[in-house]
Structures are given as structure tokens and as C-alpha cells.
Design a protein around this motif. Sequence first.
Motif, PDB file in Angstrom:
ATOM      1  N   TYR A 214       0.819  -1.210   0.000  1.00 38.77           N
ATOM      2  CA  TYR A 214       0.000   0.000   0.000  1.00 38.77           C
ATOM      3  C   TYR A 214       0.862   1.274   0.000  1.00 38.77           C
ATOM      4  O   TYR A 214       0.445   2.302  -0.508  1.00 38.77           O
ATOM      5  N   THR A 215       2.062   1.174   0.557  1.00 44.69           N
ATOM      6  CA  THR A 215       2.987   2.311   0.485  1.00 44.69           C
ATOM      7  C   THR A 215       3.400   2.536  -0.972  1.00 44.69           C
ATOM      8  O   THR A 215       3.426   3.665  -1.467  1.00 44.69           O
ATOM      9  N   PHE A 216       3.674   1.429  -1.638  1.00 38.48           N
ATOM     10  CA  PHE A 216       4.037   1.469  -3.055  1.00 38.48           C
ATOM     11  C   PHE A 216       2.891   2.079  -3.871  1.00 38.48           C
ATOM     12  O   PHE A 216       3.096   2.969  -4.701  1.00 38.48           O
ATOM     13  N   LYS A 217       1.690   1.607  -3.568  1.00 40.00           N
ATOM     14  CA  LYS A 217       0.507   2.086  -4.283  1.00 40.00           C
ATOM     15  C   LYS A 217       0.315   3.598  -4.054  1.00 40.00           C
ATOM     16  O   LYS A 217       0.033   4.343  -4.980  1.00 40.00           O
ATOM     17  N   GLY A 218       0.492   4.008  -2.794  1.00 41.77           N
ATOM     18  CA  GLY A 218       0.361   5.424  -2.453  1.00 41.77           C
ATOM     19  C   GLY A 218       1.408   6.250  -3.180  1.00 41.77           C
ATOM     20  O   GLY A 218       1.126   7.346  -3.671  1.00 41.77           O
ATOM     21  N   GLY A 219       2.623   5.714  -3.264  1.00 46.57           N
ATOM     22  CA  GLY A 219       3.716   6.407  -3.946  1.00 46.57           C
ATOM     23  C   GLY A 219       3.413   6.592  -5.420  1.00 46.57           C
ATOM     24  O   GLY A 219       3.658   7.659  -5.998  1.00 46.57           O
ATOM     25  N   LEU A 220       2.853   5.542  -6.025  1.00 40.92           N
ATOM     26  CA  LEU A 220       2.518   5.624  -7.453  1.00 40.92           C
ATOM     27  C   LEU A 220       1.474   6.695  -7.726  1.00 40.92           C
ATOM     28  O   LEU A 220       1.454   7.306  -8.779  1.00 40.92           O
ATOM     29  N   ARG A 221       0.570   6.874  -6.733  1.00 44.95           N
ATOM     30  CA  ARG A 221      -0.503   7.853  -6.925  1.00 44.95           C
ATOM     31  C   ARG A 221      -0.105   9.251  -6.457  1.00 44.95           C
ATOM     32  O   ARG A 221      -0.896  10.179  -6.540  1.00 44.95           O
ATOM     33  N   ASP A 222       1.124   9.352  -5.957  1.00 45.17           N
ATOM     34  CA  ASP A 222       1.604  10.648  -5.476  1.00 45.17           C
ATOM     35  C   ASP A 222       1.916  11.551  -6.684  1.00 45.17           C
ATOM     36  O   ASP A 222       2.686  11.172  -7.570  1.00 45.17           O
ATOM     37  N   ARG A 223       1.322  12.718  -6.678  1.00 50.28           N
ATOM     38  CA  ARG A 223       1.491  13.593  -7.848  1.00 50.28           C
ATOM     39  C   ARG A 223       2.930  14.077  -8.003  1.00 50.28           C
ATOM     40  O   ARG A 223       3.409  14.278  -9.105  1.00 50.28           O
ATOM     41  N   LEU A 224       3.599  14.239  -6.858  1.00 51.20           N
ATOM     42  CA  LEU A 224       4.983  14.700  -6.904  1.00 51.20           C
ATOM     43  C   LEU A 224       5.856  13.651  -7.589  1.00 51.20           C
ATOM     44  O   LEU A 224       6.706  13.967  -8.426  1.00 51.20           O
ATOM     45  N   VAL A 225       5.634  12.401  -7.223  1.00 50.76           N
ATOM     46  CA  VAL A 225       6.402  11.309  -7.824  1.00 50.76           C
ATOM     47  C   VAL A 225       6.104  11.246  -9.322  1.00 50.76           C
ATOM     48  O   VAL A 225       7.017  11.125 -10.153  1.00 50.76           O
ATOM     49  N   GLN A 226       4.836  11.371  -9.657  1.00 51.42           N
ATOM     50  CA  GLN A 226       4.459  11.339 -11.076  1.00 51.42           C
ATOM     51  C   GLN A 226       5.125  12.491 -11.839  1.00 51.42           C
ATOM     52  O   GLN A 226       5.633  12.294 -12.948  1.00 51.42           O
ATOM     53  N   SER A 227       5.145  13.668 -11.207  1.00 53.10           N
ATOM     54  CA  SER A 227       5.772  14.825 -11.861  1.00 53.10           C
ATOM     55  C   SER A 227       7.259  14.584 -12.070  1.00 53.10           C
ATOM     56  O   SER A 227       7.811  14.911 -13.129  1.00 53.10           O
ATOM     57  N   LEU A 228       7.911  14.007 -11.051  1.00 53.05           N
ATOM     58  CA  LEU A 228       9.355  13.750 -11.168  1.00 53.05           C
ATOM     59  C   LEU A 228       9.631  12.737 -12.272  1.00 53.05           C
ATOM     60  O   LEU A 228      10.614  12.861 -13.011  1.00 53.05           O
ATOM     61  N   LEU A 229       8.760  11.747 -12.399  1.00 55.33           N
ATOM     62  CA  LEU A 229       8.952  10.749 -13.454  1.00 55.33           C
ATOM     63  C   LEU A 229       8.788  11.393 -14.840  1.00 55.33           C
ATOM     64  O   LEU A 229       9.555  11.102 -15.759  1.00 55.33           O
ATOM     65  N   LEU A 230       7.823  12.261 -14.946  1.00 56.30           N
ATOM     66  CA  LEU A 230       7.618  12.955 -16.230  1.00 56.30           C
ATOM     67  C   LEU A 230       8.799  13.853 -16.559  1.00 56.30           C
ATOM     68  O   LEU A 230       9.263  13.913 -17.696  1.00 56.30           O
ATOM     69  N   THR A 231       9.307  14.525 -15.505  1.00 55.82           N
ATOM     70  CA  THR A 231      10.490  15.375 -15.694  1.00 55.82           C
ATOM     71  C   THR A 231      11.654  14.517 -16.174  1.00 55.82           C
ATOM     72  O   THR A 231      12.408  14.903 -17.081  1.00 55.82           O
ATOM     73  N   GLY A 232      11.785  13.353 -15.561  1.00 57.84           N
ATOM     74  CA  GLY A 232      12.854  12.426 -15.936  1.00 57.84           C
ATOM     75  C   GLY A 232      12.749  12.033 -17.390  1.00 57.84           C
ATOM     76  O   GLY A 232      13.745  12.011 -18.124  1.00 57.84           O
ATOM     77  N   LEU A 233      11.541  11.734 -17.809  1.00 60.19           N
ATOM     78  CA  LEU A 233      11.297  11.343 -19.199  1.00 60.19           C
ATOM     79  C   LEU A 233      11.735  12.465 -20.143  1.00 60.19           C
ATOM     80  O   LEU A 233      12.405  12.225 -21.151  1.00 60.19           O
TER      81      LEU A 233
END
Lengths: 270, 321
Positions: free
Chosen positions: A12-31
Motif C-alpha cells: 500500500y505504500t508502493f501504491k500510495g507512492g505511485l498515486r503521489d502527484r509529486l512522484v508522477q511529476s518527477l517521473l515525467l520530468t525524468g522522461l
Amino acid sequence: MALHPTFMIGYYTFKGGLRDRLVQSLLLTGLFFLLSTLVFSSFSMRQPLEVAINYSLATVQILTILVTLFLGLNLLSREIESRAGYLVMGQPISRTVYLLGKFCGLCLLSLLVVSFLGLCAAGGLLLVKLGLKDTPAIAWGNFFVAHIGIWMISLLLGAVTLLFTALATSAVLPFLMTIGVWFIGQSTQAVKNYLEAGLGEQQMPRFLNWLVTGSFYCFPNLSLFDFKTYAIYGLALPPLAVGYAMAYGTIYTMILLVLATTLFQHRDMT
Amino acid sequence: MTSAITTSRLSKSYKKGVRRQQVAALANLDIEVQQGEVFGFIGSNGAGKSTTIKILMGLIKPTDGQAWLFGQQASAPAARARVGYLSEHPHFYDFLTPVELLRLLGAMRQMPQQDIRQQTEKLLGLVSLSEAADRKIRGFSKGMVQRLGIAAALLDDPDLLILDEPMSGLDPLGRHLVATIIRDLQQQGKTIFFSTHIIPDIETLCDRVGILVRGQQKYVGSIQEALYPAGNRFEITVRMPEQWRPEQGILAPHHLLWHKESLYKFEIAETDISSIAQGVIASNGSIVTLEPKRRSLEELFLDLSGHSEPTTERTLASPAP
């Protein structure tokens, strides 16, 4: 069969992390950064592929560590502040299970981040290589090991964040302290090498010399996990160095987790 | 039979400020809650209610004294196996849906998957959240979150429920729902320990109460003893003709508590009931209510807190209850 609570918390921590907008933004920035490899590599006339690999690995490392830091911050500090943690800690599980569950989630998430960014980086490198003639082959094995090194750094820093969170009552302090450990950890080896070469003794006071040596043994030596040079130049990887780094990282992380769980047992959830 | 909750000289103090001054949040709390009992814990903000509950749930450690749940040290995780807990202003992982949340909590309690599914369906229905079962908690109102917290506390059919301000944030319908749930659980023989500062909840739901004032235990006992102190005093409400004045006749020497239009309420002694009844009828009046004099829990609480006003002033100034 029901999963052990540690793994459920991890999931559930993993799931929460995936849904975290900050994490998503960082992944997009990485891309975005990894796609920009195509542009940046063209700036080098003589070694465009080497520059591309270096740039890709540096991007993957920085973003993975940023995700770890931000997520690590949310893992405990924010959860205690917002009282969301009371829900889980009010169940018949020990705090060790709770903390280790959180760490498992962090491991999974940083593995996903490294893998995702690594694949994007590999794609970018293939495109760079397609546009070049007479370039050496990319050492994919070394490239892969470099990513494992980055993952190990993120796990170690994740454990550092948990340790500081178990100690501190505010969320900002563990974040800043972990960044401090990251910077020190990257430079301790270089400073120690400098001292061992006898160059430092002439310029540095003795107590500073001791301080640096003490720091070397106290803080994690993150340069051990840096296999970027091997990936960039396709050098033969010494298996012993890789094995030593993995063993060092695992043992260091375990020690940090033991300390964090011990301290966390005694912490008041106020 | 082992008590559901026992505390012995339970104390907690914090160090605050730059000078690290000791502030006592709780001092020498001794309570014993029997199994099957509904125990209300009253106190104003900062009285130490949540501190006590956090100690019981192992979230904080006492500075002194001990606490047990069903005979086990409250700090031991196993002690929470028979306990359902609702924190004050609960906050959940808002990226989850209620179904996912209850699945996580069920897994924490090592419940079989089948039981988790059945209980989830039943409890979300009970707290009127069936329609929101698959919606993210992020979009829930405060009342919905509170009701979900109650469902979460009931998930494993616990023998003891520890609820920190369960009525907080609920609308009248929600409060009625929670009160009904508490009554049903009481009938099933469950033990309920809840804190509140909403006194009517305590009066209607609890068998016994504990009152905390600035971390000190001021009263622990039966709600009956608290509300109906010995003294054989009664309150009589009568409806009298328009021209009647309270200074006249048999009720003149008695203490008038309030009046509105033709209704009058007096405080009388038990021995005077018969003669007053006759006098009222003789004056063409009628008796509307006759009940033992009841101290409101609010009055008791204010008395113990040292904030009470003279009873006469308050009762005379207030309108009909």
C-alpha cells in the motif's frame, strides 16, 4: 493466502507512492530529461555516446534520489503529522512491522523508478547510437549494474530518512539531514584518498584530519556504488568491487533499519 | 472476569518550550472498565482524554503508571487484537477507497479474505457508505471520514471499542447513527470506552463516566450517582390558571426554577409531594411532570472544573429545558 502485514504495508505504500502527484511529476520530468539526451549528446564532437550515457545515468540518479527523499519524507513524518499512521499503528502489529513495511514500499517504488527511468535512458541511448557512425558498442551489462548502484544508494538514503524521522519530530529536519548525508557520502572517499596521499596533512589541522577520517567511517560511502565510469567507457567491471559494494550497502542499510526501528519503538506519536 | 481496561496511577508529562518545562498532561489516572460496560470519558480540550487513549493504544508511553487491556500491557501489540480504535479527527490514506482501506486493515489483523469481504460489505452498509465504497477517500466529507473510521474500528468484531470523540464532525443524522451503533454493540455485550465533550451523548449512552479536569481525575462512577445525588429532592412542573401567582398558596415557600406562560417548575422535597399535588388540584391547576431532581452532567462537570455558576441564577435565567 494472506500476506504478512509487513508486505501489505509495503504494497500500500508502493501504491500510495505511485498515486503521489509529486512522484508522477518527477517521473515525467525524468522522461523529458532523458529525451533531451538526443540534443545534449550532439554538443560533443568527439564523444557523443559517452556524454549521452553520462548524462542519462546522472539524470536517473538525481531523480531516483529525489523520489526517495520526497517519498521518504511522506512515509513517516507526514504520516505521523497527519495522524494517518495512527490507523495502522492502532492495529495489533509492532512498530517494527510498520517501519519495515514502509521501507519495503520504498524499495519497490525506487526499483520501479530506476527501472522506468533506466528503460527510458536505454531507449534514448539507442536513438543516439542510431544517429552515429563508428561508435563503440554500449556496455549494457555495465549500464545495468550502474542502475543497481543507483538503486542501492536510494535504499541507503531511504533508510537514513527513516532513521532521522524516528528521531526528529518535524518533517523538514530528516529531509535536510538526509540531503546532508547524501552530499557527505558522495565525497568521503575522495577526501580520504586525498588525505591518504599525504596531501592533506600539510594543509589541514590534525583534528580536521581525524574528523574527516571519523566521518568516512560514520557516513555511508556512496562512491562505492558509482559504476558510471564503467558504463560510460565500457571498462571491465571488477566483480569483487561490485560484490563488496552490494554487501556494504546491504549491511549498512540493515544497521540503519535496526537503529531506526529501535528508536521508533520509543517514540511518542504526538 | 478480567477488566477490559485498567489503569493504575497513569501519568504523562511533556517537556515544552525552550526551557523544557514539564507540563503534566495526565496525573495518576486510576480507572477500571468492566467488560460489557459503556464508559464515557469527559473533559474539556486539553484535559488529557486523548492522551489517555493514546497510551491505551500504545501510541505514546506513560511517564509513570501502567495501563492494561484485557489484562495485557497496553503497549504490547497483542493487547490491541481485541480492540477497535477510532482516533480523534481520523485521517486515512486518501488515495485508497473504503474497500481498499478495510482490506489493508483486515490484513493487518490477519483476517481471512472471506471475512474481510463480508465485514466490509456489512459495515459500509451500516455506516451508510455502500455507495461510496469504491470512491477515493480524498473526496469524502468530514462526516463520511468519521463514519468510515467507525467501520474501520468495527472491522474485526472487537470486544472493546476505544473511540476518541466519535461524534465529532457528524451531523445530527450521523450522531444518531453512531448512538444506535453504540447501543447495539452494548446489547451484544461489547465494551465501549469513548471520550467526548458532547455531554448529552454521555447521559444517554453510558453506564459509567470518568471526568478529567486538567489531567486530574475528578470523578469516576455511575451515571446514576452522578446525575441523581442523594437528597430526595424532586422537580415538579405544573400548569396553573392565568390569574395564579407563584407567591400564592402551597407552592409559595418552594424554590421556583423557571416559568413560561402558565407552566411553572419548582424544586420540592419528597415529603411535600402529596400536599403539593392536592394544593395544585385545589387551585385548578394540573401536574405536568414530576421527576427526581437531576443534576445535569454539564453541571457536575462545571462544578468539578471549578467553573460553576450559582445554580439558581443559571436555572432561573434559562428557558424551559
